[in-house]
Write a protein that holds these residues in place. Structure first.
Motif, PDB file in Angstrom:
ATOM      1  N   VAL A 152       0.731  -1.244   0.243  1.00  0.00           N
ATOM      2  CA  VAL A 152      -0.054  -0.132  -0.331  1.00  0.00           C
ATOM      3  C   VAL A 152       0.717   1.378  -0.105  1.00  0.00           C
ATOM      4  CG1 VAL A 152      -1.163   1.384   1.196  1.00  0.00           C
ATOM      5  CG2 VAL A 152      -2.207  -0.948   1.340  1.00  0.00           C
ATOM      6  N   SER A 153       2.297   0.777   1.038  1.00  0.00           N
ATOM      7  CA  SER A 153       2.542   2.067   0.811  1.00  0.00           C
ATOM      8  C   SER A 153       3.496   2.655  -0.314  1.00  0.00           C
ATOM      9  CB  SER A 153       3.874   1.865   1.612  1.00  0.00           C
ATOM     10  OG  SER A 153       5.207   2.963   1.521  1.00  0.00           O
ATOM     11  N   THR A 154       3.498   1.613  -1.201  1.00  0.00           N
ATOM     12  CA  THR A 154       5.207   1.953  -1.958  1.00  0.00           C
ATOM     13  C   THR A 154       3.676   2.274  -3.256  1.00  0.00           C
ATOM     14  OG1 THR A 154       5.902   0.029  -2.111  1.00  0.00           O
ATOM     15  CG2 THR A 154       5.500   0.713  -4.484  1.00  0.00           C
ATOM     16  N   VAL A 155       2.238   1.695  -4.045  1.00  0.00           N
ATOM     17  CA  VAL A 155       1.178   2.450  -3.968  1.00  0.00           C
ATOM     18  C   VAL A 155       0.935   3.799  -4.394  1.00  0.00           C
ATOM     19  CG1 VAL A 155      -1.302   1.689  -5.452  1.00  0.00           C
ATOM     20  CG2 VAL A 155      -0.051   0.441  -4.580  1.00  0.00           C
ATOM     21  N   SER A 156       1.222   3.977  -3.158  1.00  0.00           N
ATOM     22  CA  SER A 156       0.531   5.205  -2.493  1.00  0.00           C
ATOM     23  C   SER A 156       1.248   6.957  -3.221  1.00  0.00           C
ATOM     24  CB  SER A 156      -0.039   5.119  -1.396  1.00  0.00           C
ATOM     25  OG  SER A 156      -1.029   4.681  -0.510  1.00  0.00           O
ATOM     26  N   PHE A 157       2.739   5.574  -2.706  1.00  0.00           N
ATOM     27  CA  PHE A 157       3.268   6.714  -3.278  1.00  0.00           C
ATOM     28  C   PHE A 157       3.522   7.132  -4.898  1.00  0.00           C
ATOM     29  CE2 PHE A 157       6.472   6.232   0.605  1.00  0.00           C
ATOM     30  CZ  PHE A 157       6.215   7.313   1.020  1.00  0.00           C
ATOM     31  N   ILE A 158       3.252   5.879  -5.543  1.00  0.00           N
ATOM     32  CA  ILE A 158       2.989   6.266  -6.760  1.00  0.00           C
ATOM     33  C   ILE A 158       2.714   6.747  -7.227  1.00  0.00           C
ATOM     34  CG2 ILE A 158       3.068   4.709  -8.552  1.00  0.00           C
ATOM     35  CD1 ILE A 158       4.320   2.710  -7.943  1.00  0.00           C
ATOM     36  N   VAL A 159       0.920   6.532  -7.027  1.00  0.00           N
ATOM     37  CA  VAL A 159      -0.055   7.471  -7.259  1.00  0.00           C
ATOM     38  C   VAL A 159       0.119   9.422  -6.931  1.00  0.00           C
ATOM     39  CG1 VAL A 159      -2.391   7.821  -6.341  1.00  0.00           C
ATOM     40  CG2 VAL A 159      -1.850   5.525  -6.819  1.00  0.00           C
ATOM     41  N   GLY A 160       0.353   8.848  -5.848  1.00  0.00           N
ATOM     42  CA  GLY A 160       0.984  10.851  -5.412  1.00  0.00           C
ATOM     43  C   GLY A 160       1.791  11.472  -6.207  1.00  0.00           C
ATOM     44  N   ALA A 161       2.912  10.451  -6.260  1.00  0.00           N
ATOM     45  CA  ALA A 161       3.694  11.164  -7.184  1.00  0.00           C
ATOM     46  C   ALA A 161       3.353  11.353  -8.823  1.00  0.00           C
ATOM     47  CB  ALA A 161       4.733   9.802  -7.455  1.00  0.00           C
ATOM     48  N   ALA A 162       2.313  10.714  -9.188  1.00  0.00           N
ATOM     49  CA  ALA A 162       1.979  10.923 -10.667  1.00  0.00           C
ATOM     50  C   ALA A 162       0.461  11.792 -10.216  1.00  0.00           C
ATOM     51  CB  ALA A 162       0.732   9.443 -11.269  1.00  0.00           C
ATOM     52  N   ALA A 163       0.167  12.647  -9.504  1.00  0.00           N
ATOM     53  CA  ALA A 163      -1.272  13.327  -9.136  1.00  0.00           C
ATOM     54  C   ALA A 163      -0.872  14.632  -8.639  1.00  0.00           C
ATOM     55  CB  ALA A 163      -1.638  12.556  -7.573  1.00  0.00           C
ATOM     56  N   ALA A 164       0.874  15.076  -8.361  1.00  0.00           N
ATOM     57  CA  ALA A 164       1.793  16.101  -8.166  1.00  0.00           C
ATOM     58  C   ALA A 164       2.197  16.725  -9.364  1.00  0.00           C
ATOM     59  CB  ALA A 164       2.483  15.831  -7.221  1.00  0.00           C
ATOM     60  N   ALA A 165       2.401  15.831 -10.163  1.00  0.00           N
ATOM     61  CA  ALA A 165       3.370  15.707 -11.747  1.00  0.00           C
ATOM     62  C   ALA A 165       2.275  16.550 -12.416  1.00  0.00           C
ATOM     63  CB  ALA A 165       3.444  14.700 -12.607  1.00  0.00           C
ATOM     64  N   THR A 166       1.103  15.974 -12.333  1.00  0.00           N
ATOM     65  CA  THR A 166      -0.104  16.217 -12.720  1.00  0.00           C
ATOM     66  C   THR A 166      -0.792  18.105 -12.157  1.00  0.00           C
ATOM     67  OG1 THR A 166      -1.193  14.079 -13.308  1.00  0.00           O
ATOM     68  CG2 THR A 166      -3.457  15.744 -14.016  1.00  0.00           C
ATOM     69  N   GLY A 167      -0.729  17.924 -11.763  1.00  0.00           N
ATOM     70  CA  GLY A 167      -0.845  19.405 -10.712  1.00  0.00           C
ATOM     71  C   GLY A 167       0.155  20.206 -11.766  1.00  0.00           C
ATOM     72  N   VAL A 168       1.136  19.684 -11.843  1.00  0.00           N
ATOM     73  CA  VAL A 168       2.383  20.944 -12.672  1.00  0.00           C
ATOM     74  C   VAL A 168       1.867  21.089 -13.252  1.00  0.00           C
ATOM     75  CG1 VAL A 168       4.466  21.299 -12.962  1.00  0.00           C
ATOM     76  CG2 VAL A 168       4.157  19.944 -11.143  1.00  0.00           C
ATOM     77  N   VAL A 169       1.281  20.313 -14.312  1.00  0.00           N
ATOM     78  CA  VAL A 169       1.416  20.574 -15.842  1.00  0.00           C
ATOM     79  C   VAL A 169      -0.626  20.782 -15.852  1.00  0.00           C
ATOM     80  CG1 VAL A 169       0.140  19.294 -17.795  1.00  0.00           C
ATOM     81  CG2 VAL A 169       1.498  18.132 -16.898  1.00  0.00           C
ATOM     82  N   LEU A 170      -1.421  20.908 -14.605  1.00  0.00           N
ATOM     83  CA  LEU A 170      -2.244  21.437 -15.288  1.00  0.00           C
ATOM     84  C   LEU A 170      -2.502  23.212 -14.475  1.00  0.00           C
ATOM     85  CD1 LEU A 170      -4.996  19.464 -13.652  1.00  0.00           C
ATOM     86  CD2 LEU A 170      -5.150  20.335 -15.657  1.00  0.00           C
ATOM     87  N   LEU A 171      -1.175  23.167 -13.851  1.00  0.00           N
ATOM     88  CA  LEU A 171      -1.263  24.545 -13.400  1.00  0.00           C
ATOM     89  C   LEU A 171      -0.366  25.616 -14.861  1.00  0.00           C
ATOM     90  CD1 LEU A 171      -1.042  26.338 -11.374  1.00  0.00           C
ATOM     91  CD2 LEU A 171       1.288  26.203 -10.561  1.00  0.00           C
ATOM     92  N   VAL A 172       0.027  24.846 -15.458  1.00  0.00           N
ATOM     93  CA  VAL A 172       0.308  25.735 -16.756  1.00  0.00           C
ATOM     94  C   VAL A 172      -0.573  25.496 -18.297  1.00  0.00           C
ATOM     95  CG1 VAL A 172       2.405  25.219 -18.768  1.00  0.00           C
ATOM     96  CG2 VAL A 172       2.967  24.953 -15.891  1.00  0.00           C
ATOM     97  N   VAL A 173      -0.901  24.522 -18.334  1.00  0.00           N
ATOM     98  CA  VAL A 173      -2.077  24.467 -19.011  1.00  0.00           C
ATOM     99  C   VAL A 173      -3.441  24.853 -18.136  1.00  0.00           C
ATOM    100  CG1 VAL A 173      -3.151  22.945 -20.701  1.00  0.00           C
ATOM    101  CG2 VAL A 173      -0.499  23.671 -20.984  1.00  0.00           C
ATOM    102  N   ARG A 174      -4.095  25.719 -18.248  1.00  0.00           N
ATOM    103  CA  ARG A 174      -5.058  26.035 -17.461  1.00  0.00           C
ATOM    104  C   ARG A 174      -6.061  25.029 -18.534  1.00  0.00           C
ATOM    105  NH1 ARG A 174      -4.336  31.452 -14.154  1.00  0.00           N
ATOM    106  NH2 ARG A 174      -2.246  30.708 -13.664  1.00  0.00           N
ATOM    107  N   PRO A 175      -7.502  24.747 -17.825  1.00  0.00           N
ATOM    108  CA  PRO A 175      -8.645  23.883 -18.258  1.00  0.00           C
ATOM    109  C   PRO A 175      -9.617  25.331 -18.226  1.00  0.00           C
ATOM    110  CG  PRO A 175      -8.010  22.830 -16.774  1.00  0.00           C
ATOM    111  CD  PRO A 175      -6.763  23.881 -16.443  1.00  0.00           C
ATOM    112  N   GLY A 176      -9.910  25.955 -19.357  1.00  0.00           N
ATOM    113  CA  GLY A 176     -11.222  26.992 -20.338  1.00  0.00           C
ATOM    114  C   GLY A 176     -10.182  28.334 -20.630  1.00  0.00           C
ATOM    115  N   GLY A 177      -8.912  28.070 -20.565  1.00  0.00           N
ATOM    116  CA  GLY A 177      -7.831  28.864 -21.262  1.00  0.00           C
ATOM    117  C   GLY A 177      -7.072  28.696 -22.203  1.00  0.00           C
TER     118      GLY A 177
END
Length: 261
Positions: A198-223
């Motif tokens: 569970v710890s390993t999977v959580s770290f992987i999911v958390g890192a992926a979500a953080a990377a997605t957040g960086v992308v969404l911060l640069v390319v904002r939906p709706g703009g």
């Protein structure tokens, strides 16, 4: 209609200062204008009727100038010309064509005025939908914030379950003699292994979500793509980017996630 009567009307006595040559030239132009009008060449017909009227003025010529403007869709110009025909003083014994021109102008002017009034009635402007909360002209920051929050939760869960797994492993080792462990500790070992996964999977999911957040911060939906802190459009003052603050707390049996714009 005075289509054929327009030219004979020019046979009336010329006004003071007008020559017979000008009257004849105007009659020739009027014939040309009638042919163009009959061929639906309204702009050319208007120009010819206008030139004829300059040579020898007649209400019938002005009437056809109004009709040309109406055919061309220039209703305001047509209205003014029709009103000119109706407001023109007639001689003591006016030609029949002049009287018919005034009558036709009155009838046709009513139609032009009705069309202008109908065009003036416009549907009320549709209100633009209000921008949703958290959205800006450059795009919404909400998706990026959510992704960062999920990333924080995933990493937090991974850290907690990892510590729990290590703690259980340490307890199991303390109950073993070297590499030999009692059979009753098998369940604890399985639980520790599950927490490790569970710890390993959580770290992987958390890192992926953080990377997605960086992308969404640069390319904002709706703009469009807009880097944080980029200058505003040319001609306007620079717009300060709105910050997003996310916090997450993870503990034994407790997960907290807070966001503020």
């Amino acid at each position: 209609m005075t289509l054929l009567a327009a030219v004979p009307a020019l046979g009336a006595p010329p006004p003071a200062g007008a020559s017979a040559e000008a009257q004849q030239a105007a009659r020739t132009k009027a014939h040309e204008g009638l042919k163009l009008y009959g061929a639906d060449r309204w702009q050319e017909a208007f120009d010819v009727f206008q030139e004829a009227d300059r040579l020898f003025h007649a209400p019938t010529l002005v009437l056809y100038m109004a009709r040309c403007q109406r055919k061309l869709g220039r209703l305001e110009a047509a209205r003014d010309l029709y009103e000119q025909v109706l407001g023109e003083p007639l001689p003591e014994d006016p030609p029949t064509a002049f009287l018919e021109a005034r009558k036709d102008a009155e009838t046709e002017l009513a139609g032009v005025r009705a069309a202008l009034e109908a065009a003036a009635v416009k549907a009320p402007p549709r209100a633009e939908p209000a921008a949703p909360a958290g959205a800006e002209a450059g795009g919404s920051l909400v998706p990026a914030g959510v992704a960062f929050g999920l990333g924080a939760v995933g990493i937090g869960v991974g850290a907690v379950t990892g510590l729990m797994s290590l703690s259980q492993v340490s307890d199991i080792r303390s109950g073993c003699e070297g590499r030999r462990c009692p059979a009753e500790l098998q369940a604890d070992a399985d639980a520790a292994a599950t927490l490790g996964h569970v710890s390993t999977v959580s770290f992987i999911v958390g890192a992926a979500a953080a990377a997605t957040g960086v992308v969404l911060l640069v390319v904002r939906p709706g703009g469009g793509s807009e880097a944080a802190g980029a200058p505003a459009a040319a001609g306007g003052p620079p717009r300060a980017p709105r910050g997003v603050v996310w916090s997450a707390g993870v503990g034994l049996g407790r997960i907290e996630l807070q966001g503020k714009f």
